[in-house]
Write a protein that holds these residues in place. Structure first.
Motif, PDB file in Angstrom:
ATOM      1  N   HIS A 214       0.825  -1.203   0.000  1.00  0.00           N
ATOM      2  CA  HIS A 214       0.000   0.000   0.000  1.00  0.00           C
ATOM      3  C   HIS A 214       0.864   1.260   0.000  1.00  0.00           C
ATOM      4  CE1 HIS A 214      -4.346   0.477   1.033  1.00  0.00           C
ATOM      5  NE2 HIS A 214      -3.953   1.719   0.855  1.00  0.00           N
ATOM      6  N   ILE A 215       1.868   1.233   0.867  1.00  0.00           N
ATOM      7  CA  ILE A 215       2.781   2.387   0.995  1.00  0.00           C
ATOM      8  C   ILE A 215       3.479   2.625  -0.350  1.00  0.00           C
ATOM      9  CG2 ILE A 215       4.894   3.222   2.146  1.00  0.00           C
ATOM     10  CD1 ILE A 215       4.011   1.718   4.647  1.00  0.00           C
ATOM     11  N   ARG A 216       4.008   1.555  -0.924  1.00  0.00           N
ATOM     12  CA  ARG A 216       4.715   1.663  -2.209  1.00  0.00           C
ATOM     13  C   ARG A 216       3.784   2.215  -3.290  1.00  0.00           C
ATOM     14  NH1 ARG A 216       6.856  -3.617  -0.840  1.00  0.00           N
ATOM     15  NH2 ARG A 216       8.999  -3.332  -0.126  1.00  0.00           N
ATOM     16  N   ARG A 217       2.579   1.639  -3.347  1.00  0.00           N
ATOM     17  CA  ARG A 217       1.655   2.026  -4.417  1.00  0.00           C
ATOM     18  C   ARG A 217       1.319   3.518  -4.331  1.00  0.00           C
ATOM     19  NH1 ARG A 217      -3.390  -0.336  -3.547  1.00  0.00           N
ATOM     20  NH2 ARG A 217      -2.251  -2.165  -2.876  1.00  0.00           N
ATOM     21  N   ASN A 218       1.007   3.985  -3.107  1.00  0.00           N
ATOM     22  CA  ASN A 218       0.610   5.395  -2.985  1.00  0.00           C
ATOM     23  C   ASN A 218       1.772   6.344  -3.280  1.00  0.00           C
ATOM     24  OD1 ASN A 218      -1.893   4.515  -2.405  1.00  0.00           O
ATOM     25  ND2 ASN A 218      -2.087   5.528  -0.420  1.00  0.00           N
ATOM     26  N   ILE A 219       2.972   5.959  -2.873  1.00  0.00           N
ATOM     27  CA  ILE A 219       4.106   6.859  -3.148  1.00  0.00           C
ATOM     28  C   ILE A 219       4.456   6.849  -4.635  1.00  0.00           C
ATOM     29  CG2 ILE A 219       6.593   7.244  -2.749  1.00  0.00           C
ATOM     30  CD1 ILE A 219       6.074   6.724   0.182  1.00  0.00           C
ATOM     31  N   MET A 220       4.457   5.672  -5.252  1.00  0.00           N
ATOM     32  CA  MET A 220       4.779   5.609  -6.688  1.00  0.00           C
ATOM     33  C   MET A 220       3.709   6.351  -7.512  1.00  0.00           C
ATOM     34  SD  MET A 220       7.693   4.211  -6.761  1.00  0.00           S
ATOM     35  CE  MET A 220       7.990   4.190  -8.508  1.00  0.00           C
ATOM     36  N   GLY A 221       2.488   6.375  -6.988  1.00  0.00           N
ATOM     37  CA  GLY A 221       1.398   7.035  -7.734  1.00  0.00           C
ATOM     38  C   GLY A 221       1.268   8.518  -7.408  1.00  0.00           C
ATOM     39  N   LYS A 260      20.882  16.957  -4.853  1.00  0.00           N
ATOM     40  CA  LYS A 260      22.171  16.760  -5.539  1.00  0.00           C
ATOM     41  C   LYS A 260      22.303  15.318  -6.038  1.00  0.00           C
ATOM     42  CE  LYS A 260      26.822  17.930  -4.301  1.00  0.00           C
ATOM     43  NZ  LYS A 260      27.563  18.117  -3.087  1.00  0.00           N
ATOM     44  N   ARG A 261      21.950  14.374  -5.179  1.00  0.00           N
ATOM     45  CA  ARG A 261      22.083  12.956  -5.561  1.00  0.00           C
ATOM     46  C   ARG A 261      21.220  12.602  -6.766  1.00  0.00           C
ATOM     47  NH1 ARG A 261      20.379   8.895  -2.887  1.00  0.00           N
ATOM     48  NH2 ARG A 261      19.276   9.901  -1.168  1.00  0.00           N
ATOM     49  N   PHE A 262      20.035  13.257  -6.859  1.00  0.00           N
ATOM     50  CA  PHE A 262      19.113  12.883  -7.931  1.00  0.00           C
ATOM     51  C   PHE A 262      19.165  13.837  -9.122  1.00  0.00           C
ATOM     52  CE2 PHE A 262      17.455  10.273  -4.539  1.00  0.00           C
ATOM     53  CZ  PHE A 262      17.200   9.087  -5.214  1.00  0.00           C
ATOM     54  N   LYS A 263      20.160  14.680  -9.149  1.00  0.00           N
ATOM     55  CA  LYS A 263      20.279  15.640 -10.256  1.00  0.00           C
ATOM     56  C   LYS A 263      20.312  14.914 -11.604  1.00  0.00           C
ATOM     57  CE  LYS A 263      22.436  19.875 -11.163  1.00  0.00           C
ATOM     58  NZ  LYS A 263      22.775  20.859 -11.530  1.00  0.00           N
ATOM     59  N   GLY A 264      19.414  15.296 -12.497  1.00  0.00           N
ATOM     60  CA  GLY A 264      19.383  14.726 -13.850  1.00  0.00           C
ATOM     61  C   GLY A 264      18.849  13.296 -13.911  1.00  0.00           C
ATOM     62  N   LYS A 265      18.294  12.780 -12.807  1.00  0.00           N
ATOM     63  CA  LYS A 265      17.864  11.359 -12.816  1.00  0.00           C
ATOM     64  C   LYS A 265      16.366  11.157 -13.021  1.00  0.00           C
ATOM     65  CE  LYS A 265      21.673   9.296 -10.369  1.00  0.00           C
ATOM     66  NZ  LYS A 265      22.158   9.139  -9.009  1.00  0.00           N
ATOM     67  N   GLY A 266      15.558  12.212 -12.913  1.00  0.00           N
ATOM     68  CA  GLY A 266      14.112  12.058 -13.133  1.00  0.00           C
ATOM     69  C   GLY A 266      13.372  11.545 -11.895  1.00  0.00           C
ATOM     70  N   TYR A 267      12.055  11.492 -12.033  1.00  0.00           N
ATOM     71  CA  TYR A 267      11.210  11.199 -10.862  1.00  0.00           C
ATOM     72  C   TYR A 267      11.198   9.740 -10.417  1.00  0.00           C
ATOM     73  CZ  TYR A 267       9.232  15.871 -11.637  1.00  0.00           C
ATOM     74  OH  TYR A 267       9.062  17.205 -11.788  1.00  0.00           O
ATOM     75  N   ALA A 268      11.222   8.814 -11.392  1.00  0.00           N
ATOM     76  CA  ALA A 268      10.986   7.403 -11.021  1.00  0.00           C
ATOM     77  C   ALA A 268      12.003   6.857 -10.012  1.00  0.00           C
ATOM     78  CB  ALA A 268      10.915   6.535 -12.267  1.00  0.00           C
ATOM     79  N   PRO A 269      13.319   7.035 -10.223  1.00  0.00           N
ATOM     80  CA  PRO A 269      14.253   6.492  -9.220  1.00  0.00           C
ATOM     81  C   PRO A 269      14.099   7.157  -7.853  1.00  0.00           C
ATOM     82  CG  PRO A 269      15.444   7.457 -11.102  1.00  0.00           C
ATOM     83  CD  PRO A 269      13.997   7.654 -11.362  1.00  0.00           C
ATOM     84  N   PHE A 270      13.779   8.448  -7.878  1.00  0.00           N
ATOM     85  CA  PHE A 270      13.579   9.163  -6.611  1.00  0.00           C
ATOM     86  C   PHE A 270      12.382   8.585  -5.848  1.00  0.00           C
ATOM     87  CE2 PHE A 270      11.274  12.852  -4.592  1.00  0.00           C
ATOM     88  CZ  PHE A 270      12.069  12.895  -3.451  1.00  0.00           C
ATOM     89  N   LYS A 271      11.292   8.373  -6.577  1.00  0.00           N
ATOM     90  CA  LYS A 271      10.093   7.827  -5.926  1.00  0.00           C
ATOM     91  C   LYS A 271      10.341   6.405  -5.415  1.00  0.00           C
ATOM     92  CE  LYS A 271       6.101   9.982  -8.125  1.00  0.00           C
ATOM     93  NZ  LYS A 271       5.078   9.653  -9.118  1.00  0.00           N
ATOM     94  N   ARG A 272      11.091   5.639  -6.214  1.00  0.00           N
ATOM     95  CA  ARG A 272      11.380   4.258  -5.773  1.00  0.00           C
ATOM     96  C   ARG A 272      12.158   4.267  -4.466  1.00  0.00           C
ATOM     97  NH1 ARG A 272      11.679   2.625 -11.131  1.00  0.00           N
ATOM     98  NH2 ARG A 272      13.865   3.182 -11.301  1.00  0.00           N
ATOM     99  N   GLU A 273      13.150   5.130  -4.392  1.00  0.00           N
ATOM    100  CA  GLU A 273      13.938   5.201  -3.142  1.00  0.00           C
ATOM    101  C   GLU A 273      13.055   5.657  -1.979  1.00  0.00           C
ATOM    102  OE1 GLU A 273      18.100   6.710  -3.034  1.00  0.00           O
ATOM    103  OE2 GLU A 273      17.364   8.107  -1.514  1.00  0.00           O
ATOM    104  N   LEU A 274      12.213   6.648  -2.261  1.00  0.00           N
ATOM    105  CA  LEU A 274      11.330   7.164  -1.199  1.00  0.00           C
ATOM    106  C   LEU A 274      10.367   6.072  -0.715  1.00  0.00           C
ATOM    107  CD1 LEU A 274      10.249   9.525   0.514  1.00  0.00           C
ATOM    108  CD2 LEU A 274       8.766  10.146  -1.404  1.00  0.00           C
ATOM    109  N   ALA A 275       9.830   5.294  -1.652  1.00  0.00           N
ATOM    110  CA  ALA A 275       8.891   4.235  -1.283  1.00  0.00           C
ATOM    111  C   ALA A 275       9.584   3.209  -0.377  1.00  0.00           C
ATOM    112  CB  ALA A 275       8.338   3.565  -2.545  1.00  0.00           C
ATOM    113  N   GLU A 276      10.808   2.809  -0.757  1.00  0.00           N
ATOM    114  CA  GLU A 276      11.521   1.817   0.070  1.00  0.00           C
ATOM    115  C   GLU A 276      11.882   2.404   1.434  1.00  0.00           C
ATOM    116  OE1 GLU A 276      11.399  -1.316  -0.595  1.00  0.00           O
ATOM    117  OE2 GLU A 276      10.408  -0.650  -2.433  1.00  0.00           O
ATOM    118  N   LEU A 277      12.236   3.677   1.428  1.00  0.00           N
ATOM    119  CA  LEU A 277      12.554   4.362   2.683  1.00  0.00           C
ATOM    120  C   LEU A 277      11.329   4.362   3.612  1.00  0.00           C
ATOM    121  CD1 LEU A 277      14.350   6.283   4.416  1.00  0.00           C
ATOM    122  CD2 LEU A 277      13.483   8.175   3.037  1.00  0.00           C
TER     123      LEU A 277
END
Ligand code: TYM
Length: 329
Positions: A214-221, A260-277
Motif C-alpha cells: 500500500h505504501i509503495r503504491r501510494n508513493i509511486m502514484g 544533488k544525488r538525484f540531479k538529472g535522474k528524473g522522478y521514477a528512481p527518486f520515488k522508488r527510493e522514497l517508497a523503500e525508505l
C-alpha cells in the motif's frame, strides 16, 4: 513546561500526523510533563458508527504507543473519560463569539463536504479544543500548521475569561515547526491540500501502519509536477517539494543533499527510493502495533490510569472556574 496535544481517533494515522505532530511529542515526553488525549468527543462532530468509534479509539492509542509514546513518561488518556473537558467546554461556549467560530477554516471546509446538515458541535468544536488545553494550565501545544487558528482561538478564550472573571487560565503557546520540518505535509494526489484523514481519496495519504504494498503504491502514484527536475520549490513544484520533505524527515538527509544525488535522474528512481525508505522507516511501528493488538487489557488499564491522572490535574482548575462564574458549590 506542561505540554498537551490531542489527536482524533478516526482514520488511520498518516505521515502528516506522525511527522507533523506525534514524532515531536515523542521527543518532548522525555523533557516535559506531557498530556496526550485521544479526542473522541471531537470525532462526534461528524456522524460516526458507535461500534467503529470505540474500536478506532483503542486503535489510535495503540498507534500512539507504537509511534513511541511511553505511558510511563506521559499521560495518555481518552478525552471522554475526563468529564471536566465537557463541563469547561460548555462554560467557554457561553463566552465564545459566534462570529469567530463561524470564521474557522476547518468549520467552513468540513461544512462544505458534509452531505447532510451541519451540526452545532462542528461549529463549537474550537471551544471544546480550548477546554482540552486550558483545563490543564498548559504552557505549550505542539501541533501542525492546520491547528494554529484553533490555538489562537484558545488564547482569545483564555484572555476573555481572565478579563471577565479574574485571572484563571494560562495563555498557551503554539509550537509549530517549519514546513521543511513537517508542519504541513501535503496530499500525495493534490499537493495544494494538506494530507488528511478525512480526504475521501485514500491515495492522498500514506500511513506507517499500512502494509508495505500500500505504501509503495501510494508513493509511486504520487502526483509530480511538469518537468523532471528534483528540486525544492513549494510554489513551482508542490508535488516534488512535498516528497522531498517526506524523504528528508524520514532519512535525516538534508533536502539539498537529496536534490544533488538525484540531479538529472528524473522522478521514477527518486520515488522508488522514497517508497523503500517509507517501508523500512515504518516497519518498527507496524511491528510494535501488531504486538499491542494482542494486549487490549493492558491498554484498557493504562487508559484508566491516564484518566485518573488527568482528572487529578484538571480538578483544581475546574473548581476555580465554577467558583469564578458563580456556580453553587
Ligand atoms: P488531528 O487529529 O486532525 O491531527 C493530529 C495532529 O496532526 C497534525 N496534522 C498534520 N501535521 C502536518 N501535516 C499534515 N498534513 C497534518 N494533518 C494533521 C495536526 O496539526 C495535529 O497536531 N483539533 C485537533 C485535535 C485536538 C487538539 C486538542 C490538538 C483536539 N484538542 C488540543 C491540540 C490540543 C485535530 O483535529 O487534530
Amino acid at each position: 513546561m506542561r505540554i498537551l496535544s490531542g489527536i482524533q481517533p478516526t482514520g488511520i494515522m498518516h505521515l502528516g500526523n506522525y511527522l507533523g505532530a506525534v514524532r515531536r511529542w515523542k521527543d518532548m515526553q522525555t523533557k516535559h510533563e506531557c498530556l496526550f488525549p485521544v479526542v473522541d468527543l471531537h470525532a462526534l462532530t461528524v456522524p460516526q458508527n458507535p461500534k467503529e468509534l470505540r474500536k478506532a479509539t483503542l486503535n489510535k492509542v495503540m498507534e500512539l504507543i507504537a509511534s513511541g509514546l511511553d505511558p510511563e513518561r506521559c499521560t495518555l488518556f481518552v478525552q471522554s473519560h475526563v468529564k471536566e473537558h465537557t463541563e469547561l467546554a460548555w462554560i467557554l461556549q457561553t463566552i465564545a463569539p459566534l462570529g469567530e467560530l463561524e470564521r474557522m477554516t476547518q468549520y467552513k471546509e468540513k461544512g462544505k463536504t458534509q452531505k447532510s446538515g451541519v451540526n452545532a458541535g462542528l461549529l463549537t468544536y474550537p471551544a471544546l479544543m480550548a477546554s482540552d488545553i486550558l483545563l490543564y494550565q498548559t504552557d505549550a501545544v505542539p501541533v501542525g500548521k492546520d491547528q494554529v487558528q484553533h490555538l489562537e482561538f484558545t488564547r482569545t478564550m483564555a484572555r476573555k475569561f481572565n478579563s471577565t472573571f479574574g485571572q484563571t487560565f494560562k495563555e498557551p503557546a503554539a509550537l509549530v515547526s517549519s514546513e521543511k520540518e513537517g508542519a504541513k505535509i501535503m496530499s500525495l494526489v493534490d499537493p495544494k491540500k494538506k494530507m488528511s484523514k478525512s480526504d475521501p481519496n485514500p491515495k492522498g495519504r500514506v500511513s506507517p501502519f499500512e502494509d508495505p504494498e500500500h505504501i509503495r503504491r501510494n508513493i509511486m502514484g504520487a502526483t509530480t509536477d511538469a518537468g523532471k527536475e528534483i528540486r525544492y520549490s513549494p510554489a513551482k513544484k508542490p508535488g516534488v517539494s512535498n516528497l522531498l520533505v517526506l524523504h528528508s524527515l524520514m532519512s535525516g538527509e538534508s533536502i539539498a543533499s537529496i536534490e544533488k544525488r538525484f540531479k538529472g535522474k528524473g522522478y521514477a528512481p527518486f520515488k522508488r527510493e522514497l517508497a523503500e525508505l517509507a517501508v523500512s522507516f515504518s516497519e518498527p511501528l507496524r511491528k510494535k502495533k501488531r504486538e499491542l493488538e494482542r494486549r487490549e487489557a493492558y491498554i484498557q488499564e493504562l487508559l484508566k490510569r491516564g484518566a485518573r491522572k488527568a482528572r487529578s490535574l484538571a480538578e483544581p482548575t475546574i473548581e476555580e472556574v465554577r467558583e469564578r462564574v458563580g456556580l453553587l458549590s
